[in-house]
Design an enzyme around this catalytic site. Structure first.
Site, mmCIF file in Angstrom:
data_model
loop_
_atom_site.group_PDB
_atom_site.id
_atom_site.type_symbol
_atom_site.label_atom_id
_atom_site.label_comp_id
_atom_site.label_asym_id
_atom_site.label_seq_id
_atom_site.Cartn_x
_atom_site.Cartn_y
_atom_site.Cartn_z
ATOM 1 N N GLY A 174 34.527 15.875 49.868
ATOM 2 C CA GLY A 174 35.491 17.215 50.640
ATOM 3 C C GLY A 174 35.763 18.424 49.531
ATOM 4 O O GLY A 174 36.563 19.201 49.898
ATOM 5 N N LEU A 175 34.788 18.221 48.397
ATOM 6 C CA LEU A 175 35.089 19.152 47.358
ATOM 7 C C LEU A 175 33.930 20.205 47.408
ATOM 8 O O LEU A 175 33.868 21.030 46.378
ATOM 9 C CB LEU A 175 35.114 18.578 46.066
ATOM 10 C CG LEU A 175 36.209 17.411 45.835
ATOM 11 C CD1 LEU A 175 36.231 16.913 44.465
ATOM 12 C CD2 LEU A 175 37.582 17.925 46.155
ATOM 13 N N ASP A 193 34.302 27.661 51.822
ATOM 14 C CA ASP A 193 33.693 26.774 50.694
ATOM 15 C C ASP A 193 33.055 27.654 49.795
ATOM 16 O O ASP A 193 33.022 27.820 48.485
ATOM 17 C CB ASP A 193 32.978 25.539 51.012
ATOM 18 C CG ASP A 193 33.654 24.756 51.903
ATOM 19 O OD1 ASP A 193 35.016 24.892 52.021
ATOM 20 O OD2 ASP A 193 33.289 23.950 52.704
ATOM 21 N N ASP A 218 39.517 28.607 58.737
ATOM 22 C CA ASP A 218 38.380 29.790 58.245
ATOM 23 C C ASP A 218 37.665 30.254 59.409
ATOM 24 O O ASP A 218 37.680 31.449 59.885
ATOM 25 C CB ASP A 218 37.626 29.069 57.114
ATOM 26 C CG ASP A 218 36.818 28.137 57.198
ATOM 27 O OD1 ASP A 218 37.063 27.405 58.255
ATOM 28 O OD2 ASP A 218 36.150 28.005 56.331
ATOM 29 N N TYR A 259 32.799 17.938 63.305
ATOM 30 C CA TYR A 259 33.334 19.368 62.811
ATOM 31 C C TYR A 259 32.776 20.407 63.852
ATOM 32 O O TYR A 259 33.521 21.088 64.356
ATOM 33 C CB TYR A 259 32.630 19.518 61.300
ATOM 34 C CG TYR A 259 33.188 21.058 60.754
ATOM 35 C CD1 TYR A 259 34.095 21.032 59.918
ATOM 36 C CD2 TYR A 259 32.334 21.841 61.135
ATOM 37 C CE1 TYR A 259 34.697 22.388 59.452
ATOM 38 C CE2 TYR A 259 32.862 23.154 60.680
ATOM 39 C CZ TYR A 259 33.773 23.019 59.584
ATOM 40 O OH TYR A 259 34.244 24.680 59.323
HETATM 41 C C1 GLA Z 1 34.856 22.274 55.410
HETATM 42 C C2 GLA Z 1 34.094 23.693 55.701
HETATM 43 C C3 GLA Z 1 34.934 24.850 55.648
HETATM 44 C C4 GLA Z 1 36.413 24.449 56.246
HETATM 45 C C5 GLA Z 1 36.999 23.260 55.969
HETATM 46 C C6 GLA Z 1 38.164 22.741 56.830
HETATM 47 O O1 GLA Z 1 35.070 22.275 54.176
HETATM 48 O O2 GLA Z 1 33.011 23.710 55.160
HETATM 49 O O3 GLA Z 1 34.436 25.908 55.991
HETATM 50 O O4 GLA Z 1 36.303 24.716 57.633
HETATM 51 O O5 GLA Z 1 35.909 22.257 56.174
HETATM 52 O O6 GLA Z 1 39.225 23.713 56.408
#
Ligand code: GLA
Length: 411
Positions: free
Chosen positions: A131-132, A179, A34, A229
């Site tokens: 991760g949700l 997200d 993204d 990240y």
């Molecule tokens: C997290 C970030 C998203 C995306 C994912 C990986 O959830 O908030 O914006 O980059 O990681 O795809």
């Protein structure tokens, strides 16, 4: 247990005027794409954050997180990042609305109302750190409530962008748009193909027939995730700049081919020092192999999502699932955002004829894997994976079967 409305009334002495519910999200494919101008294929799920809201007039914001049993009060203006994380998901959004209203003189009256403050209670069943996107769900619920209450007239995409900015500026995570986009735009039984370059998107029905989506939670909170990240983001930005030196026509990863990355990769002089160095120099032959690996993953994943959508359209879920496994390999080996526990979970189902696809999901370093499993086999597979996981990692496995549901809405 009292309902959120009852708890709100107990705490603030009056009932809430507005209730909003915002879902967590899954992502079928398109990870770490993204913020790299690629595509994602997320959907909103039947796990939610709920908020109860009421205006006040003394210039204060009173916030209560029911699940954490914490109350925090701050002046409605000016707002600064707070030491308590969940507070930032609320006030970060308020600060965005403040900036939005300040930029338009005609909004003075609304701005004064916003500065009068409000009471808010939050509660949810989205597991935190799994991760949700529980944080995006809070931000989405808050922006939705403010839009409704103050009649801001924001589009869903404007709301998603403001929630994203709140996360950047108040939570310090330079996340992409996926997200918040997914939480706000979700529709029942539909996945969304979002083009993160121009923010156009399309809904596709997800017909799984005999299969269903099950999440396996490592129960490792992705604590490393925010720093790593932001590092991945920087590595990709470096990668694009370097590729541009060899191929000046390149603007974003959308213009890059795998072959171009591989040509640059083959020029790498991999001294040990070079691999370990985070200060990547700008000459292609001196670039860390890692930066090229990141780029290779991103370019491959952008292509993979587009092919996966074709699989979806022709109903070839077997081919779709294989691409999920390929994504996991890329995330684990090239992008290096997996962890041993996530790999154990994917490996456990890799050769299972009843599992179409599986991969780590979200930012990585913990959280969940997403699995497409034959409905009749879920219990059996879940039990087998669970005991294997506990045996290999000494941790319990949490399992969430999920449905695809509507995005943020008034309750
Ligand atoms: C997290 C970030 C998203 C995306 C994912 C990986 O959830 O908030 O914006 O980059 O990681 O795809």
């Amino acid at each position: 247990m009292p309902s959120i409305q009852e708890k709100f009334t107990q705490l603030f002495g009056h009932a809430p005027s507005l209730m909003v519910q915002s879902p967590g999200r899954i992502n079928l494919i398109g990870e770490h794409t993204d913020y790299n101008h690629g595509f994602v294929l997320p959907a909103a799920i039947n796990k939610y954050v709920q908020i109860a809201f009421e205006h006040r007039t003394d210039g204060m914001i009173h916030m209560h997180a029911i699940d954490l049993n914490e109350t925090v009060t701050v002046p409605a203006h000016p707002l600064q990042p707070h030491t308590i994380t969940w507070v930032n998901y609320i006030i970060g959004v308020v600060a965005q609305v403040h900036a939005h209203l300040t930029s338009q003189a005609s909004n003075n009256e609304t701005l004064s109302k916003l500065n009068q403050g409000f009471d808010i209670c939050i509660q949810g069943d989205i597991p935190i750190g799994a991760g949700l996107s529980s944080s995006a769900a809070v931000e989405s619920a808050v922006i939705f409530a403010l839009n409704e209450w103050y009649a801001l007239g924001l589009t869903k995409m404007q709301m998603a962008l403001m929630a994203q900015k709140a996360e950047h500026e108040f939570a310090g995570v330079k996340c992409g748009i996926m997200d918040m986009f997914a939480s706000i735009h979700g529709e029942a039984n539909q996945v969304m193909l979002l083009d993160c370059q121009d923010l156009s998107f399309k809904y596709y029905p997800l017909q799984l027939n005999d299969y269903c989506i099950v999440l396996f939670d490592t129960s490792i909170k992705h604590a490393l995730a925010s720093s790593e990240y932001n590092t991945r983001r920087l590595e990709c930005e470096k990668g694009i700049k370097i590729l541009q030196q060899t191929y000046p026509a390149i603007q974003t990863f959308r213009d890059v081919s795998v072959q171009q990355v591989e040509e640059c990769l083959s020029l790498c002089k991999d001294t040990k020092e070079n691999i370990n160095s985070s200060s990547v120099t700008t000459h292609p032959s001196l670039i860390s192999t890692k930066v090229y690996q990141r780029c290779k993953y991103v370019v491959e994943e952008i292509e993979r999502v587009q092919l996966a959508v074709k699989d979806l359209l022709v109903g070839d879920m077997k081919a779709f699932g294989q691409k999920m496994f390929a994504t996991h390999r890329g995330l684990s080996e090239l992008y290096e955002v997996s962890c041993p526990e996530l790999d154990v979970l994917v490996n456990a189902v890799k050769n299972n004829e009843h599992v179409l696809g599986a991969r780590m999901m979200g930012g990585g370093f913990g959280g969940c894997t997403i699995n497409i499993i034959k409905a009749t086999e879920v219990d059996h597979i879940m039990n087998a994976v669970s005991s294997l996981y506990t045996q290999q990692t000494k941790r319990p496995l949490k399992v969430y079967p999920v449905q695809i549901e509507q995005g943020t809405h008034i309750k």
